[in-house]
Scaffold this motif. Structure first.
Motif, PDB file in Angstrom:
ATOM      1  N   LYS A  91       0.853  -1.193   0.000  1.00 36.48           N
ATOM      2  CA  LYS A  91       0.000   0.000   0.000  1.00 36.48           C
ATOM      3  C   LYS A  91       0.888   1.241   0.000  1.00 36.48           C
ATOM      4  CE  LYS A  91      -3.979  -0.215   1.974  1.00 36.48           C
ATOM      5  NZ  LYS A  91      -5.116  -0.274   2.942  1.00 36.48           N
ATOM      6  N   TRP A  92       0.475   2.214  -0.788  1.00 37.36           N
ATOM      7  CA  TRP A  92       1.213   3.470  -0.890  1.00 37.36           C
ATOM      8  C   TRP A  92       0.851   4.380   0.270  1.00 37.36           C
ATOM      9  CZ3 TRP A  92      -0.236   8.363  -3.878  1.00 37.36           C
ATOM     10  CH2 TRP A  92       0.860   9.229  -3.975  1.00 37.36           C
ATOM     11  N   ILE A  93       1.870   5.030   0.869  1.00 32.92           N
ATOM     12  CA  ILE A  93       1.667   5.991   1.958  1.00 32.92           C
ATOM     13  C   ILE A  93       2.193   7.337   1.464  1.00 32.92           C
ATOM     14  CG2 ILE A  93       2.011   6.447   4.406  1.00 32.92           C
ATOM     15  CD1 ILE A  93       3.029   3.603   4.705  1.00 32.92           C
ATOM     16  N   PRO A  94       1.340   8.218   0.967  1.00 36.07           N
ATOM     17  CA  PRO A  94       1.819   9.491   0.417  1.00 36.07           C
ATOM     18  C   PRO A  94       2.066  10.547   1.497  1.00 36.07           C
ATOM     19  CG  PRO A  94      -0.546   9.313   0.122  1.00 36.07           C
ATOM     20  CD  PRO A  94      -0.111   8.027   0.757  1.00 36.07           C
ATOM     21  N   ASP A  95       3.114  11.347   1.279  1.00 38.72           N
ATOM     22  CA  ASP A  95       3.374  12.560   2.057  1.00 38.72           C
ATOM     23  C   ASP A  95       3.348  12.322   3.565  1.00 38.72           C
ATOM     24  OD1 ASP A  95       3.974  15.220   2.389  1.00 38.72           O
ATOM     25  OD2 ASP A  95       1.878  15.865   2.357  1.00 38.72           O
ATOM     26  N   LEU A  96       4.155  11.387   4.015  1.00 43.36           N
ATOM     27  CA  LEU A  96       4.264  11.088   5.437  1.00 43.36           C
ATOM     28  C   LEU A  96       5.079  12.187   6.106  1.00 43.36           C
ATOM     29  CD1 LEU A  96       3.279   8.738   7.220  1.00 43.36           C
ATOM     30  CD2 LEU A  96       5.508   7.666   6.855  1.00 43.36           C
ATOM     31  N   LYS A  97       4.534  12.783   7.156  1.00 46.46           N
ATOM     32  CA  LYS A  97       5.157  13.929   7.814  1.00 46.46           C
ATOM     33  C   LYS A  97       6.009  13.479   9.018  1.00 46.46           C
ATOM     34  CE  LYS A  97       2.871  17.379   5.631  1.00 46.46           C
ATOM     35  NZ  LYS A  97       2.113  16.585   4.678  1.00 46.46           N
ATOM     36  N   PRO A  98       7.057  14.265   9.352  1.00 49.46           N
ATOM     37  CA  PRO A  98       7.828  13.964  10.571  1.00 49.46           C
ATOM     38  C   PRO A  98       6.919  13.999  11.796  1.00 49.46           C
ATOM     39  CG  PRO A  98       8.982  15.570   9.206  1.00 49.46           C
ATOM     40  CD  PRO A  98       7.604  15.420   8.624  1.00 49.46           C
ATOM     41  N   GLY A  99       7.053  13.016  12.635  1.00 48.35           N
ATOM     42  CA  GLY A  99       6.250  12.946  13.848  1.00 48.35           C
ATOM     43  C   GLY A  99       4.839  12.431  13.646  1.00 48.35           C
ATOM     44  N   GLU A 100       4.444  12.175  12.403  1.00 45.41           N
ATOM     45  CA  GLU A 100       3.079  11.718  12.134  1.00 45.41           C
ATOM     46  C   GLU A 100       2.930  10.235  12.481  1.00 45.41           C
ATOM     47  OE1 GLU A 100      -0.101  11.221   8.415  1.00 45.41           O
ATOM     48  OE2 GLU A 100       1.872  12.123   8.078  1.00 45.41           O
ATOM     49  N   ALA A 101       1.782   9.867  12.985  1.00 45.96           N
ATOM     50  CA  ALA A 101       1.426   8.465  13.204  1.00 45.96           C
ATOM     51  C   ALA A 101       0.252   8.149  12.282  1.00 45.96           C
ATOM     52  CB  ALA A 101       1.050   8.226  14.659  1.00 45.96           C
ATOM     53  N   ARG A 102       0.489   7.262  11.320  1.00 45.61           N
ATOM     54  CA  ARG A 102      -0.553   6.969  10.346  1.00 45.61           C
ATOM     55  C   ARG A 102      -0.900   5.483  10.373  1.00 45.61           C
ATOM     56  NH1 ARG A 102      -0.168   9.106   4.217  1.00 45.61           N
ATOM     57  NH2 ARG A 102       0.425  10.961   5.429  1.00 45.61           N
ATOM     58  N   ARG A 103      -2.210   5.220  10.373  1.00 42.52           N
ATOM     59  CA  ARG A 103      -2.667   3.830  10.364  1.00 42.52           C
ATOM     60  C   ARG A 103      -2.812   3.331   8.930  1.00 42.52           C
ATOM     61  NH1 ARG A 103      -6.803   0.503  14.041  1.00 42.52           N
ATOM     62  NH2 ARG A 103      -6.942  -1.347  12.721  1.00 42.52           N
ATOM     63  N   VAL A 104      -2.298   2.119   8.705  1.00 37.48           N
ATOM     64  CA  VAL A 104      -2.410   1.463   7.408  1.00 37.48           C
ATOM     65  C   VAL A 104      -2.758  -0.002   7.656  1.00 37.48           C
ATOM     66  CG1 VAL A 104      -1.270   0.867   5.254  1.00 37.48           C
ATOM     67  CG2 VAL A 104      -0.673   2.997   6.425  1.00 37.48           C
ATOM     68  N   ASP A 105      -3.904  -0.444   7.168  1.00 41.11           N
ATOM     69  CA  ASP A 105      -4.308  -1.841   7.310  1.00 41.11           C
ATOM     70  C   ASP A 105      -4.061  -2.564   5.990  1.00 41.11           C
ATOM     71  OD1 ASP A 105      -5.181  -1.599   9.967  1.00 41.11           O
ATOM     72  OD2 ASP A 105      -7.070  -0.715   9.291  1.00 41.11           O
ATOM     73  N   LEU A 106      -3.455  -3.728   6.088  1.00 43.48           N
ATOM     74  CA  LEU A 106      -3.058  -4.490   4.919  1.00 43.48           C
ATOM     75  C   LEU A 106      -3.820  -5.804   4.858  1.00 43.48           C
ATOM     76  CD1 LEU A 106       0.765  -3.937   5.367  1.00 43.48           C
ATOM     77  CD2 LEU A 106      -0.645  -2.886   3.596  1.00 43.48           C
ATOM     78  N   VAL A 107      -4.221  -6.191   3.662  1.00 45.87           N
ATOM     79  CA  VAL A 107      -4.907  -7.466   3.444  1.00 45.87           C
ATOM     80  C   VAL A 107      -4.040  -8.316   2.515  1.00 45.87           C
ATOM     81  CG1 VAL A 107      -6.972  -8.637   2.591  1.00 45.87           C
ATOM     82  CG2 VAL A 107      -7.168  -6.403   3.711  1.00 45.87           C
ATOM     83  N   LEU A 108      -3.522  -9.409   3.033  1.00 50.43           N
ATOM     84  CA  LEU A 108      -2.679 -10.296   2.238  1.00 50.43           C
ATOM     85  C   LEU A 108      -3.496 -10.986   1.154  1.00 50.43           C
ATOM     86  CD1 LEU A 108      -0.706 -11.879   5.171  1.00 50.43           C
ATOM     87  CD2 LEU A 108       0.324 -10.530   3.347  1.00 50.43           C
ATOM     88  N   GLU A 109      -2.881 -11.173   0.006  1.00 50.66           N
ATOM     89  CA  GLU A 109      -3.516 -11.892  -1.089  1.00 50.66           C
ATOM     90  C   GLU A 109      -2.540 -12.919  -1.647  1.00 50.66           C
ATOM     91  OE1 GLU A 109      -4.896  -9.163  -3.991  1.00 50.66           O
ATOM     92  OE2 GLU A 109      -6.433  -8.274  -2.702  1.00 50.66           O
ATOM     93  N   TYR A 110      -3.089 -13.950  -2.224  1.00 48.66           N
ATOM     94  CA  TYR A 110      -2.262 -14.962  -2.862  1.00 48.66           C
ATOM     95  C   TYR A 110      -1.546 -14.341  -4.055  1.00 48.66           C
ATOM     96  CZ  TYR A 110      -0.974 -19.259  -5.296  1.00 48.66           C
ATOM     97  OH  TYR A 110      -0.283 -20.253  -5.925  1.00 48.66           O
ATOM     98  N   TYR A 111      -0.218 -14.529  -4.105  1.00 49.14           N
ATOM     99  CA  TYR A 111       0.552 -13.947  -5.198  1.00 49.14           C
ATOM    100  C   TYR A 111       0.692 -14.959  -6.324  1.00 49.14           C
ATOM    101  CZ  TYR A 111       4.229 -11.551  -7.771  1.00 49.14           C
ATOM    102  OH  TYR A 111       4.947 -10.927  -8.758  1.00 49.14           O
ATOM    103  N   TYR A 112       0.235 -14.579  -7.496  1.00 47.54           N
ATOM    104  CA  TYR A 112       0.331 -15.463  -8.658  1.00 47.54           C
ATOM    105  C   TYR A 112       0.676 -14.619  -9.866  1.00 47.54           C
ATOM    106  CZ  TYR A 112      -0.772 -19.139 -12.023  1.00 47.54           C
ATOM    107  OH  TYR A 112      -0.685 -20.070 -13.015  1.00 47.54           O
ATOM    108  N   ASP A 113       1.875 -14.828 -10.406  1.00 44.69           N
ATOM    109  CA  ASP A 113       2.363 -14.017 -11.519  1.00 44.69           C
ATOM    110  C   ASP A 113       1.939 -14.654 -12.850  1.00 44.69           C
ATOM    111  OD1 ASP A 113       3.662 -12.349 -13.192  1.00 44.69           O
ATOM    112  OD2 ASP A 113       5.691 -12.861 -12.529  1.00 44.69           O
TER     113      ASP A 113
END
Length: 601
Positions: free
Chosen positions: A579-601
């Motif tokens: 997941k992309w996290i744009p413009d993260l600031k110094p001292g910022e606390a940002r929540r990011v939830d990730l959902v794993l998916e099966y990787y198949y190329d």
């Protein structure tokens, strides 16, 4: 007199110096907080070679020897927590405690936190089932065959003993087991009273009703073709079979017995792996277990064969009679006969059946299961499709590996019994959006049920044995310990074929943050030149929360990764999220939830 004064003076000087030495210990303490005045735990407070860390209240304290007033530098290092580093100079004096008060540190890096979960789309269950779905009839009839009793003798049955039993109690002898210890009888008297009379005899160990058993596959949606592309078989992808087959491409020396409805003859890719000459039909009592319809047993065998890359040897043993193409039933007696037969030939036995009984274990079946364990044969059984918190019997036997079912979300299916040893794909038609793609391709169409889940594990067990010789106990442990822990409420994991055949136990979920110059940059964590900074790993068993405290500000990417083949390179079979996290600031606390998916190329 002068000499005495000199001695006294020396003694006083020694005492003074000694006292000064012990009184020159200085104690320094203080508290470290963030810009919001919240205490910071884990800040490293350093003075020369000494290091202490702040506690959960942000407090620290240490002692040092000071022989005269001096200025010292104390360093507060919070770089590992995203707070950078700072130095304070303080003046200390001998025999003086010094409080540094409250030290405020500002975060110069960012904090990223959140959760890692597995594919779990909204599960909306239908109020009414799709008309394509064919349900097995409700099992609400009698629990056992009317008038039939299974009797175990303490010793090998003698012909005269059977005749005496028949005369004295007035019963009909229906059949005798191959090991000579069991007989199946029929009585016209009350079955409970007859059992009580039998168990009073000195030569009888126990007697019990001949219970019904049923297959554990819920439904089938018809199709005309046996062919199905690998990328449409989510079940094989879910258990990491592609990587496993690179390790064990052939399992033909291993025999898996399928005790079921019999197997259809002539099924492409399957027929040539069926040991027709060794099979047996205990329903018709002949050596032809083949049937001419797409039976429950055919689907189970199809899954076992598919898991092993069409390379395993399957022993067909028919113990269930079919009322239609989609319903079947059998009895405890036929299960006993089938197990006794399979133990002599097979390496693994698959039981995609359950005995209908409210009374727990069936003693006669448990005795045969014990024989299988002693003979080195692992029994794998479907847990049941009732949605209960514990498996049905015989899956509930401690010497049997019980298997629950998951759908394509990799979460336990809506119907599966819980409290199992391991999970495997069984499908879940009712997952939203409702459709056959949520179920399992079984050669002639789509189906679901713990029957199919059990078959997946039986196939993986065969692959393990093709590579190394393990006892049933060792095989059970291998399958459980190498399973992918998906935070199921009963603690079991999803079978992982690659990890099972290699013996590599699952470790942790890697969570890391980095800057990606191009979207096609390769993801790797095993090379120093990687543009990705390894940050933290989290336990994937019960815990799915992560917190990365040292993220450089700016545009960043965050990744979660389960390296299922342990090759430190993202490839087919792994589970991955980014997941992309744009413009993260110094001292910022940002929540990011990730959902794993099966990787198949």
């Amino acid at each position: 007199m002068n000499n005495k004064l000199v001695v006294i003076s020396l003694i006083l000087l020694i005492l003074f110096l000694t006292g000064c030495h012990h009184s020159n210990i200085t104690y320094i303490d203080g508290k470290v907080v963030d810009q919001n005045y919240q205490p910071i735990e884990g800040i490293r407070v350093k003075y020369e070679g000494s290091v202490v860390e702040t506690n959960s209240w942000g407090r620290f304290g240490f002692s040092l020897f000071v022989d005269q007033p001096e200025f010292i530098e104390i360093t507060f290092d919070g770089t590992h927590l995203g707070f950078g580093k700072m130095t304070r100079t303080v003046q200390v004096c001998p025999n003086t405690n010094y409080s540094m008060g409250t030290i405020k540190m500002e975060r110069n890096l960012a904090l990223v936190y959140g959760t890692v979960t597995y594919p779990h789309p909204d599960t909306i269950y239908a109020n009414t089932l799709n008309t394509e779905r064919i349900e097995l009839p409700a099992i609400d009839g009698p629990a056992y065959v009317d008038g039939e009793i299974i009797v175990k003798f303490k010793d090998i049955i003698q012909t005269q003993s059977v005749k005496t039993l028949s005369t004295e109690i007035g019963i009909e002898i229906l059949s005798k087991s191959s090991n000579g210890q069991f007989i199946n009888i029929k009585t016209s008297d009350d079955i409970i009273e007859t059992i009580q009379a039998l168990e009073k005899r000195p030569d009888v160990e126990y007697a019990e009703p001949n219970y019904y058993l049923y297959p554990l596959s819920n439904s089938k949606i018809n199709s005309l073709s046996y062919e199905r592309d690998y990328d449409q078989q989510w079940n094989l992808q879910a258990i990491n079979i592609e990587n496993a087959l690179k390790e064990v491409p052939n399992s033909s020396d291993i025999i898996v017995a399928v005790l079921d409805t019999g197997i259809k003859k002539g099924v492409p890719d399957l027929d040539s792996n069926i040991l027709w000459d060794l099979g047996y039909d205990f329903v018709e009592d002949d050596n032809d277990p083949g049937v001419f319809w797409n039976s429950h047993g055919t689907r189970v065998a199809y899954i076992i064969n598919s898991v092993t890359g069409n390379s395993v040897s399957i022993l067909p043993i028919r113990i269930l009679r079919s009322a239609t193409n989609d319903t079947a039933w059998g009895t405890t007696w036929e299960l006993i006969e089938g197990l006794e037969y399979a133990i002599q030939i097979a390496d693994v036995i698959n039981l995609s059946v359950a005995i209908k009984t409210p009374y727990g274990d069936i003693q006669s079946v448990s005795d045969i299961i014990k024989e299988a364990e002693e003979a080195g044969v692992l029994i794998i059984a479907a847990a049941g499709n009732d949605g209960y918190s514990s498996p049905a019997y015989p899956a509930s036997d401690s010497r049997v590996l019980s298997v629950g079912a998951v759908g394509p979300s990799l979460q336990p299916a809506s119907y599966t019994n819980r409290g199992v040893d391991i999970y495997a794909p069984g499908g879940d038609y009712n997952l939203y959006p409702i459709g056959k793609e949520n179920t399992i391709w079984v050669g002639d169409g789509w189906a679901e049920g713990t029957s199919l889940a059990s078959a997946h594990v039986a196939g993986v067990a065969a692959m393990i044995l093709a590579k190394e010789d393990l006892t049933p106990s060792e095989l059970r442990s291998r399958l459980r310990n190498t399973s992918l822990k998906l935070a199921y409420d009963d603690g079991a994991g999803l079978v992982d074929a690659y990890r099972a055949v290699t013996g590599i136990e699952h470790g942790r979920i890697f969570v890391f943050v980095g800057k990606k110059d191009y979207w096609w940059d390769e993801i790797s964590y095993n090379t120093e030149e990687s543009t990705y900074t390894y940050a933290k790993e989290i336990n994937g068993y019960w815990e799915n929360y992560f917190e990365i405290t040292t993220v450089e500000p700016g545009d960043r990417w965050i990744y979660a990764w389960i390296d299922r083949d342990a090759n430190k390179t993202l490839n087919n079979g792994d589970y991955f999220a980014e997941k992309w996290i744009p413009d993260l600031k110094p001292g910022e606390a940002r929540r990011v939830d990730l959902v794993l998916e099966y990787y198949y190329d």
